[in-house]
Every structure is written in C-alpha cells, then in structure tokens.
Design an enzyme around this catalytic site. Structure first.
Site, mmCIF file in Angstrom:
data_model
loop_
_atom_site.group_PDB
_atom_site.id
_atom_site.type_symbol
_atom_site.label_atom_id
_atom_site.label_comp_id
_atom_site.label_asym_id
_atom_site.label_seq_id
_atom_site.Cartn_x
_atom_site.Cartn_y
_atom_site.Cartn_z
ATOM 1 N N GLU A 202 0.850 -1.196 0.000
ATOM 2 C CA GLU A 202 0.000 0.000 0.000
ATOM 3 C C GLU A 202 0.884 1.243 0.000
ATOM 4 O O GLU A 202 1.884 1.298 0.719
ATOM 5 C CB GLU A 202 -0.897 -0.053 1.247
ATOM 6 N N ASP A 203 0.523 2.228 -0.790
ATOM 7 C CA ASP A 203 1.321 3.458 -0.820
ATOM 8 C C ASP A 203 1.133 4.294 0.441
ATOM 9 O O ASP A 203 2.093 4.785 1.014
ATOM 10 C CB ASP A 203 0.996 4.296 -2.077
ATOM 11 N N ASP B 26 -4.294 6.038 5.385
ATOM 12 C CA ASP B 26 -4.873 7.307 5.831
ATOM 13 C C ASP B 26 -5.945 6.970 6.871
ATOM 14 O O ASP B 26 -5.628 6.699 8.028
ATOM 15 C CB ASP B 26 -5.440 8.002 4.585
ATOM 16 N N PHE C 93 -1.707 16.603 2.468
ATOM 17 C CA PHE C 93 -2.032 15.835 1.268
ATOM 18 C C PHE C 93 -0.770 15.605 0.452
ATOM 19 O O PHE C 93 -0.163 16.553 -0.036
ATOM 20 C CB PHE C 93 -3.091 16.563 0.440
ATOM 21 N N ARG D 30 1.199 11.481 -10.168
ATOM 22 C CA ARG D 30 1.662 10.122 -9.846
ATOM 23 C C ARG D 30 3.093 9.903 -10.345
ATOM 24 O O ARG D 30 3.827 9.091 -9.805
ATOM 25 C CB ARG D 30 0.756 9.066 -10.497
HETATM 26 C C1 PRP Z 1 -5.651 6.058 -1.782
HETATM 27 C C2 PRP Z 1 -4.296 5.466 -1.417
HETATM 28 C C3 PRP Z 1 -4.673 4.330 -0.511
HETATM 29 C C4 PRP Z 1 -5.943 4.813 0.149
HETATM 30 C C5 PRP Z 1 -5.664 5.194 1.567
HETATM 31 O O1 PRP Z 1 -6.163 5.306 -2.813
HETATM 32 O O2 PRP Z 1 -3.625 5.032 -2.569
HETATM 33 O O3 PRP Z 1 -4.928 3.150 -1.220
HETATM 34 O O4 PRP Z 1 -6.410 5.925 -0.601
HETATM 35 O O5 PRP Z 1 -6.765 5.778 2.161
HETATM 36 P P1 PRP Z 1 -7.562 5.199 3.415
HETATM 37 O O6 PRP Z 1 -6.566 4.650 4.407
HETATM 38 O O7 PRP Z 1 -8.273 6.414 3.927
HETATM 39 O O8 PRP Z 1 -8.511 4.172 2.930
HETATM 40 P P2 PRP Z 1 -7.333 5.819 -3.779
HETATM 41 O O9 PRP Z 1 -8.618 5.188 -3.349
HETATM 42 O O10 PRP Z 1 -7.286 7.304 -3.872
HETATM 43 O O11 PRP Z 1 -6.994 5.188 -5.162
HETATM 44 P P3 PRP Z 1 -5.623 5.215 -6.004
HETATM 45 O O12 PRP Z 1 -4.676 4.265 -5.275
HETATM 46 O O13 PRP Z 1 -6.034 4.731 -7.327
HETATM 47 O O14 PRP Z 1 -5.088 6.624 -6.030
#
Ligand code: PRP
Length: 174
Positions: free
Chosen positions: A94-95, A98, A147, A160
């Site tokens: 996971e990147d 949050d 952010f 990205r």
């Molecule tokens: C973002 C990020 C994580 C997630 C974290 O993904 O890449 O996967 O939100 O947030 P959380 O802990 O509040 O759930 P996003 O849904 O924006 O999709 P993406 O990876 O395609 O950018």
C-alpha cells in the site's frame, strides 16, 4: 504548490530497508505481493526488485477517494486478485494508510481466503487520520496530516509520475 517531503534517494533507502525486513521475516519462502492500484504501482515495482525471495505479483484495485481530498468511507473492490492465496505468504503493498478503511476492507477480505501469512507493507503512514484501527507490519515513513502526491500517489489523477514525494501546500502557507 508542491513542497518536497521525501527525495528519490530517501525513498530508495527506505524501500531497500523494507525489502530487507521482509526478506528476514520470510527466509527462502515464496511471497505473493498484492499491489493495490493505482497508488502502489511504483512502490510495488521498486519493492519487488529489492526482495530476493521467489515472488509472484498480483493486483487489486479498490476505490475510496474519487477525485476529492477527503475520504468517502465506502471502499469498493473494483478489480479482485487473479491468484488463489490459500496457504500462501501474502504481503499487501500500500502506498499510504490514511483513514485505514481501504486496508481494513482488503485485509478482511483476504483473510477469508486463508493465506498462510498476511502482512501489510505501507510506504507512508498518516497515523493521525486513522478512523479504524489498523497498522502496517512494514512501514516506511510516518507523516503528519497533509495531502501528499508523487511516487504513484495522485491528486485528481495528476502527479503520480513525480519521482519525489511532495506535500500539497496552499500559497499562503508557504
Ligand atoms: C488512496 C491510497 C490508498 C488509500 C488510503 O487510494 O492510494 O490506497 O487511498 O486511504 P484510506 O486509508 O483512507 O482508505 P485511492 O482510493 O485514492 O486510489 P488510487 O490508489 O487509485 O489513487
């Protein structure tokens, strides 16, 4: 505007460190890395190239944010895994963590499939924003609220491709 938080070199060092910790925990074992699209695509590609274990890679796409800077709280599985994970060592890549809603949804789903081990590797942990209790087993950076973009992470699908990780700041906060 964007302010640099972690440079390419900072990130490379951290990814190498995470890979080393994973190798230590799974000596000579096969690992299936689960890349959560889209944000983790660059992190996963760098991480797997640093891990010496025999590895396989699969992808999941879950959606929680849309184009907004606030969480929607509703995590949808857009693309599921193709691999059967029963009896296998699985690491979710996971990147950023949050609210924790995305990882909780994915972890709970994957646990129903009886993996041998299930771990979470997150490049960034934004702990102060957590809405549900979940921790990464391997965490690169812990940051305050803000952010962030770059190294796979977007704002409205842009940024990205930035090699660094940056924080979005308003002009009057500079
Ligand atoms: C973002 C990020 C994580 C997630 C974290 O993904 O890449 O996967 O939100 O947030 P959380 O802990 O509040 O759930 P996003 O849904 O924006 O999709 P993406 O990876 O395609 O950018």
């Amino acid at each position: 505007m964007l302010k640099r938080l972690f440079s390419e070199q900072d990130i490379a060092n951290t990814v190498k460190d995470l890979a080393g910790r994973i190798e230590n925990d799974f000596p000579d074992e096969e690992i299936l890395f689960v890349c959560l699209l889209k944000g983790s695509f660059i992190f996963t590609s760098d991480l797997v190239r640093q891990v010496g274990n025999r590895s396989r890679i699969d992808f999941m796409r879950v959606s929680s944010y849309g184009n907004q800077m606030a969480t929607r709280g509703n995590v949808e599985i857009v693309k599921d895994l193709e691999e059967d994970i029963e009896g296998r060592n699985v690491i979710i890549v996971e990147d950023i963590i949050d609210s924790g809603l995305t990882l909780t949804r994915v972890r709970d789903l994957l646990l129903t499939r009886n993996p041998k081990a299930l771990r979470i590797c997150a490049l960034i942990d934004k702990r102060c924003r957590r809405e549900v209790e979940i921790e990464g087993d391997y965490v690169g950076f812990t940051i305050d609220d803000g952010f962030v973009v770059g190294y796979g992470i977007d704002y409205a699908e842009y940024h990205r491709n930035l090699p660094d990780i940056c924080v979005v700041v308003k002009e009057d906060e500079v």
